[in-house]
Design a protein around this motif. Structure first.
Motif, short mmCIF file in Angstrom:
data_model
loop_
_atom_site.label_atom_id
_atom_site.label_comp_id
_atom_site.label_asym_id
_atom_site.label_seq_id
_atom_site.Cartn_x
_atom_site.Cartn_y
_atom_site.Cartn_z
N ALA A 1 1.15 -0.94 0.17
CA ALA A 1 -0.22 -0.53 0.31
C ALA A 1 0.93 1.05 -0.26
N GLN A 2 1.78 1.00 1.34
CA GLN A 2 2.84 2.04 1.00
C GLN A 2 4.05 2.51 -1.11
N LEU A 3 3.57 1.61 -1.03
CA LEU A 3 4.18 1.77 -2.61
C LEU A 3 3.52 2.24 -3.09
N VAL A 4 2.36 2.17 -3.57
CA VAL A 4 1.17 2.02 -4.38
C VAL A 4 0.73 4.09 -4.46
N ASP A 5 0.83 4.25 -3.19
CA ASP A 5 0.84 5.76 -2.66
C ASP A 5 1.80 6.27 -3.09
N PHE A 6 3.22 5.63 -2.63
CA PHE A 6 4.15 6.39 -3.34
C PHE A 6 4.70 6.79 -5.20
N LEU A 7 4.44 5.87 -5.63
CA LEU A 7 4.52 5.40 -7.20
C LEU A 7 3.21 6.91 -7.38
N GLU A 8 2.66 6.79 -7.12
CA GLU A 8 1.14 7.48 -7.40
C GLU A 8 1.47 9.24 -7.17
N THR A 9 2.22 9.47 -6.19
CA THR A 9 2.79 10.78 -5.95
C THR A 9 3.94 10.97 -7.25
N ARG B 1 4.35 14.39 -9.91
CA ARG B 1 5.82 15.34 -10.12
C ARG B 1 5.99 15.62 -10.93
N PRO B 2 6.35 16.82 -10.97
CA PRO B 2 7.78 17.15 -12.65
C PRO B 2 9.01 16.49 -12.41
N PRO B 3 9.53 16.32 -13.28
CA PRO B 3 10.56 15.78 -13.76
C PRO B 3 11.17 16.32 -13.02
N GLY B 4 13.16 15.97 -11.97
CA GLY B 4 13.54 16.67 -11.22
C GLY B 4 13.54 17.20 -9.95
N HIS B 5 12.08 16.52 -9.51
CA HIS B 5 11.52 16.67 -8.08
C HIS B 5 12.48 16.65 -6.98
N PRO B 6 12.80 17.22 -5.90
CA PRO B 6 13.35 16.48 -5.18
C PRO B 6 13.22 15.83 -4.42
N ALA B 7 11.78 15.80 -4.15
CA ALA B 7 11.16 14.13 -3.57
C ALA B 7 11.05 13.64 -4.02
N GLY B 8 11.12 13.58 -6.04
CA GLY B 8 11.09 12.22 -6.57
C GLY B 8 10.43 12.35 -7.54
#
Length: 244
Positions: A155-163, A167-174
């Motif tokens: 579940a944590q992975l799904v939320d992270f990958l969707e986030t 985001r734009p390319p190169g975003h500091p958080a990924g």
């Protein structure tokens, strides 16, 4: 229905990500599963039709975007089905002789360990092997062709990958990136995630033409393509049988 492979039976489900047009890789994976002792069990071992986007979008390439989206969709299915654990394989995976011969020992360790991510295949060359097959690992890893995820991390992975997708390319958080980089980014940002790594690696990427990197010019010329194919088969056989 059990697959009759101790490794595959340990997981609730195993997904093999495969582009529908890559019949060659699908057939090669079926042979790999037979080597593992598996019988056809479509409810247990699933060939997932890989996503092939029309363009690269915000990703480095069309292939990297398709791979990312395919992994995400597999994880979404696992989350929806509330799987306790999940094995993800890509269709260019080949199993080592060590895995074929040591399935029970590998499963016994996984049952006893507290893990969230388990990288069964990777590109790390260890100079020594310890008494245990798996060891803790916290560094970044390339390759995502043979890995396992436990329920809490799905579940944590799904939320992270969707986030990451938003985001734009190169975003500091990924931002949009290769999926193996996204896995490593999540683990770096959440050091409480327990990652274990097989030593030795239990699977490698089989030598074959790549839809991500593209075909080499000599792979499209019949007079060269045949000997290249034979060389690849020899290389794969050697890696299967002489990798520790």
């Amino acid at each position: 229905m059990p697959s009759q492979s101790p490794l595959l039976d340990f997981f609730d489900k195993a997904y093999i990500i495969n582009l529908p047009e890559r019949f060659d890789r699908r057939e090669a994976m079926k042979q790999e599963l037979k080597r593992l002792g598996s019988v056809e069990s479509p409810e247990k071992v699933i060939f997932f039709p890989a996503i092939k986007p029309a363009d690269r979008g915000k990703f480095p390439s069309v292939g990297s975007r398709g791979c990312f989206l395919s992994h995400l969709e597999v994880l979404r299915e696992a989350k929806k089905q509330k799987l306790n654990n999940l094995l993800i394989m890509e269709d260019d995976l080949s199993f080592t002789r060590f895995l074929i011969e040591q399935q029970n020992a590998i499963v016994n360790e996984l049952q006893q360990l507290d893990w969230d991510f388990a990288y069964l295949g990777h590109g790390i060359n260890f100079t020594q092997r310890g008494e245990s097959i798996f060891q803790s690992y916290s560094e970044a890893l390339t390759l995502a062709h043979f890995l396992a995820v436990n329920q809490t991390t799905i579940a944590q992975l799904v939320d992270f990958l969707e986030t990451v997708l938003m985001r734009p390319p190169g975003h500091p958080a990924g931002g949009p990136m290769h999926v193996d980089g996204a896995y490593s980014t999540l683990r770096r940002q959440n050091p409480e995630i327990n990652t274990v790594l097989a030593n030795p690696s239990l699977g490698f990427q089989r030598s074959s033409p790549s839809n991500i990197a593209g075909y080499k010019w000599f792979e499209t010329v019949p007079v060269f393509a045949q000997p290249v194919g034979v060389a690849r088969k020899v290389k794969n056989w050697c890696r299967q049988n002489f990798t520790a």
